[in-house]
Every structure is written in structure tokens, then in C-alpha cells.
Design an enzyme around this catalytic site. Structure first.
Site, PDB file in Angstrom:
ATOM      1  CG  HIS A 284     -12.802  33.986  19.520  1.00 39.11           C
ATOM      2  ND1 HIS A 284     -12.677  35.244  20.053  1.00 39.11           N
ATOM      3  CD2 HIS A 284     -12.290  34.050  18.270  1.00 39.11           C
ATOM      4  CE1 HIS A 284     -12.122  36.034  19.150  1.00 39.11           C
ATOM      5  NE2 HIS A 284     -11.867  35.338  18.072  1.00 39.11           N
TER       6      HIS A 284
ATOM      7  CD1 TRP B  56     -14.663  35.352   9.278  1.00 38.79           C
ATOM      8  CD2 TRP B  56     -13.913  37.341   9.941  1.00 38.79           C
ATOM      9  NE1 TRP B  56     -13.542  35.132  10.031  1.00 38.79           N
ATOM     10  CE2 TRP B  56     -13.066  36.337  10.453  1.00 38.79           C
ATOM     11  CE3 TRP B  56     -13.624  38.687  10.230  1.00 38.79           C
ATOM     12  CZ2 TRP B  56     -11.933  36.627  11.234  1.00 38.79           C
ATOM     13  CZ3 TRP B  56     -12.511  38.985  11.007  1.00 38.79           C
ATOM     14  CH2 TRP B  56     -11.681  37.952  11.498  1.00 38.79           C
TER      15      TRP B  56
ATOM     16  CD  GLU C  84     -10.311  36.824  14.982  1.00 38.12           C
ATOM     17  OE1 GLU C  84      -9.821  37.832  14.469  1.00 38.12           O
ATOM     18  OE2 GLU C  84     -11.128  36.878  15.930  1.00 38.12           O
TER      19      GLU C  84
ATOM     20  CG  ASP D 222     -15.690  35.784  21.712  1.00 35.60           C
ATOM     21  OD1 ASP D 222     -14.481  35.775  22.025  1.00 35.60           O
ATOM     22  OD2 ASP D 222     -16.080  35.867  20.540  1.00 35.60           O
TER      23      ASP D 222
HETATM   24  C1  ACM Z   1     -14.712  37.169  13.482  1.00 35.70           C
HETATM   25  O1  ACM Z   1     -14.897  38.378  13.273  1.00 35.70           O
HETATM   26  N1  ACM Z   1     -13.685  36.791  14.214  1.00 35.70           N
HETATM   27  C2  ACM Z   1     -15.599  36.172  12.936  1.00 35.70           C
END
Ligand code: ACM
Ligand code: ZN
Length: 764
Positions: free
Chosen positions: A269, A403, A337, A195
Site C-alpha cells: 500500500h 478490521w 493487504e 497509500d
Molecule cells: C484496510 O482496510 N486495508 C485496513
């Protein structure tokens, strides 16, 4: 051991068996029949198994006796005189088992090694909790009840995700979690290895991933409020798993029937890899890239350049090493994201879009993910990705992890025939608070209680029937932004992981919350023995104080129905003989209410203190255009967490509310409780105006206050009262306020809208 026979339910998914939760085992076996007496393990116990895989499972089990009982039952393939006997039975469903415990013999049947392993996990939980400790114990009889169990899972994909990028969990602690997960019959560990905050896996070909990508600046602030690395600072916090570590983790998990699925995040990320190899970011980034200690502000938008072929070569080379290390059939490619600001400004990305005839930046991500997904598939593996991948053409054969919100986006993938896994943030993101927030360590967002997790049913009534067939299973996701130790991770995971395991294993539609709690209580001693720092939030009291015609109605509740709430109103600590709370009650004057839950004469939860004060607005009606505005006049102040249900908020807009004081009243002073939490984008208004009226129609402004841009956005977390000294009268008091606009450049929430929150209006 006393056990109660509970309701029997008809099974939907596992037609072979009938579901009856009887044994103190989590997840509850599908069918159990209890007999009389016990089988006792001792030095004479002999495990007779059929093959090397069963042998391993049995040896793992008996090794516990070596640690805690001081004897080691014999284990052997086809060994004579076996009284715990394994027999393959191919008629039993995958991962299922039949367990027949008599006083002198245990027979275990299964079609596969996981089935035998899970039968042993059932026995493990039925043994005293000390079985899971490594201390030698005297005076314990290592017995399990005479019974028959028939069991098999609802879902084949029963997953725990651990984010080791935000908090780098030491290997030994990860192994401990794997062992508990295995006891709960979880069979996947999704490792979030990459990340913005760290790169956690050794990749031999790219040493800077470990030298640079694995390290960030330590910050004392909570995650959202951590400043980025400043020029001249040397990163001092982090780490990574070596390839040998990964092999150990994979092997340890495999012995426990857990498949470890690596996630390599892309295209966003991933500041960690971009800090190490900045040439792989879009040239439009144009500034130094560092590993982020926290929320990162705008720097979380840094992204791999989709127009640079070297990016794909880099990622393919990484995946080659990853696929070598992880035998899993699945590789998770992230994809969540991805803010595309820099793609929009990048000449290389533009050229790619033209060459590939891509209509927009979402399609550019589609191109990126498809290219990497095809690579994974070319190696015979199945790619996984987060549900943002449904924003564009889905790569062939990809499995989607739903999610966002309740994970609904995953059903867009199902509608196109893709398999999917549910890990909805609203239910299975264990980063969220697990109980009344005043008692919890600081974390993110709203509450997900043990009960919320337990009651989760992934298959929604509105789904097309074929979606259910494409649903592979569920995942508990442990994001670690707020964790600084393994204890912190355990606290957020447990006991909620018990409920998630139950959702993943047990047949649809057979829930019994109170019965689940009894089983939870029985399994917790095993967690105690393992030294797991689980939360006791399920014993804490939720409160709701509502204005009621000048009075305050106090409601209290606890998610455990098997406790009593006892309370005082005289400032004394609550005790077993304090007043029993039976129903909501009214307060007419300032009162300190103290309450706690009790069971069998013992205080179970923490003491709740409600410091209720009264002023001219207390108990009075509020009108506004937002929810929960009752908190403004409920006599109770909020904590510095805007999500504690004592604050009401307006997002990205100006607002107002009006309090009806009940009659024309003199107003000498008005205090408005305001909150600033810079990390969460919560700020004070830039202007507040008060006006009064006798008829709720014609208002007269009586005061105002302004805050400069610098004041509003000065970094802090603080409750600040806005105080107005007045000399006026009126029945209606209106508060209007101006939103300060977007968070400024350099702010934690740069470019985002601002939340304004108030907890109370105090009129004197
Ligand atoms: C996430 O919670 N961005 C997968
Ligand atoms: Zn680019």
C-alpha cells in the site's frame, strides 16, 4: 427545551455511576438528574479554573460566545466571583466528570483536563446549535438546564481514522472534523498518511516523497475504474501536509484532547513512496512505478523489498521525523493487504528468508514488521498494525486493529496477550453505503446504516473473558476512495460518527435506538451551524419485492420508527394524506409505487419510486444455488450497482437457475438483465444457454449466446440486456451460463475471479 426522562439502566463498566440517557447529548452521559430551570450564560458569567490546562479548555469554550453571542465571559485561574467553577477531584475516573448546574452556578469536577473538557462538550451540546456557528445571533438565550451529570467513558481509545491518502483533505477541513470529533468525546485521530494513491506528509530527508509521492493523475472515473498513469502523463492531483501543517494539526487536536496517531504504511500500500524511490521495491517488479489514481490493478502488489537493508534505513529515518512531529505514544505501521507476488520472485527476499530461517512469505512479513516495530519500541513508542499481522508471529508489544469482516482476527492477537482496537469493516467502515443505495452517491460494497453502527457491540459473547480487558476501544474508519471533496467525506461520516462515538463512550448493553434518534435530532443543529454536510439517509425507505405465486409482495421499511411511510399506486407524488403503509401488500399488475417518509406532516426522506412491471415470469418461483435469486422475477430492475439488493450474483463459477412459469406457456422472447462493472470485476458470462422443460427433468436447449473475451472484458459500467427471440413452449425455463474465467492482464482486477450478476428475467 423539553426533555423526556427515559429508562434508567444499571451500569456494567462504570460502576461509579448509573446510566440514564436523558439529555439530548451524544454520547449519552452515564447518569443525569434533571432539575427545574436554567443557567444562563451572559456577559457577567465568570469561569474560575485552577490551572493553565483548564484555562485553555475554558477559553476554547467561551470563545464560541464571542463568535455567536457577542459577549465573552471572563476566564481566570482562581478568579474571584466565579459562577462556573472547576475543581479537581481525583476520585473521578479518567476522562470522567461531574457537572452540577444550578440556576446561578455551574460546578465542574474532574480528575484530569480531559474530564473538564468533556464536561464543557456536554454543555456545548446543550446550548442552542447556533453556539457552534460563527455568526452573531440575536434573540437567543444561551441557557443550559439545571441538572446533575456524572459521566465517564467505557473505552479509553475512541478513535476516528481519516484516510487522507485517497482523498487529500485540506488542513482546514481536517481541523473542522477534529472539532466535531472532540464535541463527540472522541480522543484519537488516526491519520492514514500513506497509500498507493499518495504520500501526505513532508519528510525533509526524502524530498521526492513530496515531489513525486504526493501527486497522481486526476481521473474522472469512480475509484475502482480509474486507469493507471500512462507514459507521458504528468501527475496533476494531490498534495501533502507540511511539517508546520502537522504541528498545527497536532496542536489543534491536543487542545481538544485528541491524540493524533500517524500511520506510515508498510510493506505494501505504498506505491507513493516506491514511485519516488523505486530502488526500494523488489527488483522483481521490473517496471516503472507510479502513484495510483485508483484501484491500480496488479500495480497495488508493488512492495518494499524485504531483502534490502536500505528499505529499513529509509523507513527508520522517516519514522524519526514522524515521531518528532507526533507526540502520540502510538505509531501505526500498517501491514495490511501485502500481496507477496514480487517477494516470491525476488532473489534478495529469498536470501533474507534463508539468512533468517523464515519458512514462508508470511514469515518474511513477520520479520519486516518485527524489525520496524522493534525500532518504534526502541524509541519508547507503542506500535500499532492492521490485523493481517496475526498471519505470522506478532511483533512484541504491538497493538492490533481488527478490521477484516467483523475484526475477529484481532482476537488471535488477544489470545496471545496483545491489546487491540476494533474497527470492523462490516460495521465501522464508513466508506460503505449508509442507506438504500438508490439514493446514495456511488461508493463501495454493502450497507452500514446509522442503526447498524449504533447497535454494534464490540465485545462478542464467544470471546474469552480476558479479551475484553485487552480491548482498548473502537475506531470509525473513514476510507476516502469515493470522496472528491470535504463535503463527500462529511456526508459519509455524519451522522454515523455520532453512533460510533456512542459505542465508544456509553456503557455496554444500554442501547435504545429510538431514544438515540431523539438525541441525534437535537445534536444535528450543531452540525448545521458548523456547516457539516451530513446525510439524511436514515429517512429513506428500504424496499423488498418478492415473487408470490404470480403476484409481487411489496414490503417497505425505514430504520426510523418515528416516521410514517405514505405511498401511492397511481403515479402521483406521495403526500401527507397518501395511503399509510402498515403492512406488505400484493401487486397483480404493472404498477408504479411511490413512497416517502413523513413526520409531523412534512416529507423527511426522498421519494422512492418502484416501477413494477409484469411478464410471464413475474412473481414466479426461481431455483438456483445462490442467495437472493427471488430478485430475478420480482418485476423490478436493478440500478447499475450490483450491491443494491436487486441483483443476484455468482462468483468465480459457472451457474444456472430455473424459473417455474406455473404452467406450460408459449415463450416468444426472453430478456436477461446483465451487468458489467469493470472496476468491480463484474462481467457478463462468456456463454448463456436457455432450455425448456415440461417436467423440470428433461430439458431441451432452445437458444444460446456467446461473447468473445474482448467483449466481456471491454471496460465499461453498463446494464446490458441479453435478448433471445424464440418460438417455443414449456413450463420450466432454465438459464445456464459459463463464467469467463479470471480477469485478464492489465484489467482493473487482473488475475481475480469474475462476478456474474443478473437482475431480472423477462419472459414474453
Ligand atoms: C484496510 O482496510 N486495508 C485496513
Ligand atoms: Zn525483494
Amino acid at each position: 427545551m423539553k426533555r423526556q426522562l427515559l429508562t434508567t439502566f444499571v451500569v456494567v463498566c462504570c460502576s461509579l455511576f448509573t446510566w440514564a440517557a436523558t439529555l439530548p447529548v451524544i454520547p449519552a452521559p452515564v447518569s443525569t438528574t434533571e432539575g427545574e430551570g436554567y443557567f444562563e450564560f451572559d456577559e457577567g458569567t465568570v469561569f474560575s479554573v485552577e490551572n493553565a490546562e483548564q484555562l485553555k479548555a475554558a477559553e476554547l469554550f467561551v470563545s464560541h460566545f464571542g463568535d455567536c453571542a457577542g459577549f465573552l465571559p471572563a476566564v481566570g485561574i482562581g478568579i474571584d466571583g466565579g459562577n462556573v467553577v472547576f475543581t479537581t477531584d481525583s476520585s473521578i475516573p479518567a476522562e470522567g466528570y461531574k457537572l452540577n448546574v444550578a440556576a446561578d452556578r455551574i460546578d465542574i469536577k474532574a480528575a484530569d483536563t480531559p474530564g473538564f473538557f468533556y464536561a464543557l462538550q456536554t454543555l456545548r451540546q446543550l446550548l442552542p446549535g447556533a453556539f457552534d456557528g460563527c455568526k452573531l445571533q440575536d434573540g437567543i438565550r444561551w441557557q443550559v438546564p439545571v441538572m446533575q451529570v456524572e459521566d465517564c467513558p467505557r473505552f479509553g481509545y475512541r478513535s476516528l481514522m481519516v484516510d487522507v491518502a485517497r482523498y487529500f483533505l485540506p488542513k482546514s477541513e481536517l481541523l473542522k472534523l477534529i472539532d466535531v470529533a472532540a464535541m463527540l468525546k472522541i480522543n484519537k485521530l488516526h491519520l492514514h498518511l500513506v497509500d498507493d494513491t499518495g504520500w501526505r506528509i513532508e519528510i525533509k530527508r526524502y524530498p521526492r516523497l513530496m515531489q513525486v509521492g504526493a501527486w497522481r493523475m486526476h481521473r474522472d472515473e469512480p475509484f475502482p475504474a480509474r486507469p493507471n498513469q500512462r507514459p507521458g502523463e504528468t501527475p496533476n492531483e494531490g498534495g501533502y501536509y507540511t511539517q508546520d501543517d502537522i504541528r498545527d494539526i497536532v496542536a489543534f487536536a491536543a487542545e481538544r484532547q485528541i491524540e493524533v496517531i500517524p500511520e506510515i504504511e508498510m510493506p505494501a500500500h505504498t506505491n507513493s513512496s516506491l514511485a519516488a524511490y523505486p530502488e526500494l521495491a523488489c527488483p522483481s517488479v521490473g517496471e516503472p512505478i507510479t502513484v495510483l489514481p485508483g484501484g491500480g490493478g496488479r500495480n497495488t502488489q508493488f512492495i518494499y523489498c524485504a531483502g534490502n537493508d536500505s528499505v529499513f534505513t529509509f523507513l527508520q529515518n522517516i519514522l524519526d521525523e514522524v515521531m518528532e512531529l507526533f507526540p502520540s505514544r502510538y505509531i501505526h505501521l500498517g501491514g495490511d493487504e501485502a500481496v507477496k507476488t514480487y517477494w516470491g520472485r525476488c532473489p534478495r527476499c529469498k536470501a533474507r528468508m534463508e539468512a533468517e530461517h523464515l519458512a514462508n512469505l508470511e514469515d518474511l512479513q513477520g520479520y519486516f514488521m518485527e524489525r520496524m516495530s522493534d525500532y518504534v519500541r526502541s524509541k519508547g513508542k507503542t506500535p500499532l498494525g492492521w490485523d493481517e499481522l496475526t498471519n505470522h508471529k506478532l511483533p512484541d508489544g504491538i497493538v492490533i486493529c481488527g478490521w477484516r469482516g467483523f475484526g475477529e482476527a484481532a482476537t488471535k492477537a488477544a489470545a496471545q496477550g496483545h491489546k487491540f482496537v476494533m474497527t470492523p469493516a462490516r460495521v465501522l467502515y464508513f466508506i460503505r453505503y449508509q442507506g438504500p443505495q438508490w439514493f446514495e452517491p456511488v461508493t463501495y460494497f454493502g450497507n452500514i446504516t446509522l442503526k447498524n453502527v449504533y447497535e454494534y457491540e464490540p465485545v462478542q459473547p464467544k470471546w474469552a473473558p480476558e479479551y475484553e480487558d485487552l480491548l482498548m476501544g473502537v475506531q470509525a474508519s473513514m476510507w476516502t476512495e469515493f470522496c472528491r471533496s470535504a463535503d463527500d467525506v462529511q456526508y459519509l461520516l455524519f451522522p454515523r460518527l455520532l453512533a460510533a462515538a456512542e459505542v465508544a463512550w456509553c456503557p455496554k448493553g444500554v442501547k435504545d435506538w429510538e431514544e438515540f434518534l431523539h438525541r441525534t435530532d437535537a445534536v444535528l443543529p450543531h452540525l448545521d451551524a458548523m456547516g457539516i454536510n451530513y446525510a439524511r439517509s436514515m429517512f429513506n425507505i428500504d424496499h423488498k419485492l418478492t415473487p408470490n405465486d404470480g403476484k409481487i409482495t411489496v414490503e417497505m421499511s425505514c430504520i426510523r420508527p418515528d416516521v410514517e411511510i405514505r405511498y401511492t399506486t397511481d403515479g402521483k407524488e406521495p403526500a401527507q394524506d397518501s395511503k399509510l403503509y402498515k403492512k406488505p401488500f400484493d401487486l397483480k399488475k404493472a404498477t408504479v409505487v411511490k413512497a416517502a417518509t413523513f413526520r409531523s406532516g412534512k416529507q423527511e426522506g426522498k421519494t422512492l419510486t418502484l416501477n413494477v412491471t409484469f411478464n410471464k415470469a413475474t412473481g414466479r418461483e426461481v431455483t438456483s444455488d445462490v442467495a437472493n435469486d427471488y430478485v430475478l422475477t420480482n418485476g423490478l430492475r436493478g440500478s447499475d450497482r450490483h450491491t443494491d439488493f436487486e441483483w443476484t450474483g455468482w462468483y468465480g463459477k459457472d451457474g444456472s437457475f430455473t424459473v417455474d412459469l406455473g404452467k406450460r406457456t408459449s415463450i416468444k422472447k426472453v430478456t436477461l438483465g446483465c451487468l458489467t462493472n469493470s472496476g468491480m470485476g463484474v462481467h457478463t458470462p462468456s456463454e448463456i444457454r436457455l432450455s425448456v422443460s415440461d417436467d423440470n427433468k428433461r430439458f431441451r436447449q432452445v437458444a444460446s449466446a456467446k461473447h468473445s473475451h474482448e467483449d466481456v472484458f471491454k471496460v465499461r459500467t453498463a446494464i446490458e440486456d441479453e435478448v433471445f427471440d424464440l418460438n417455443t413452449r414449456g413450463r420450466y425455463l432454465k438459464v445456464e451460463f459459463t463464467n469467463p474465467g479470471k480477469c485478464p492482464v492489465g484489467d482493473f482486477k487482473e488475475g481475480q475471479d469474475v462476478w456474474i450478476y443478473f437482475d431480472e428475467i423477462i419472459v414474453e
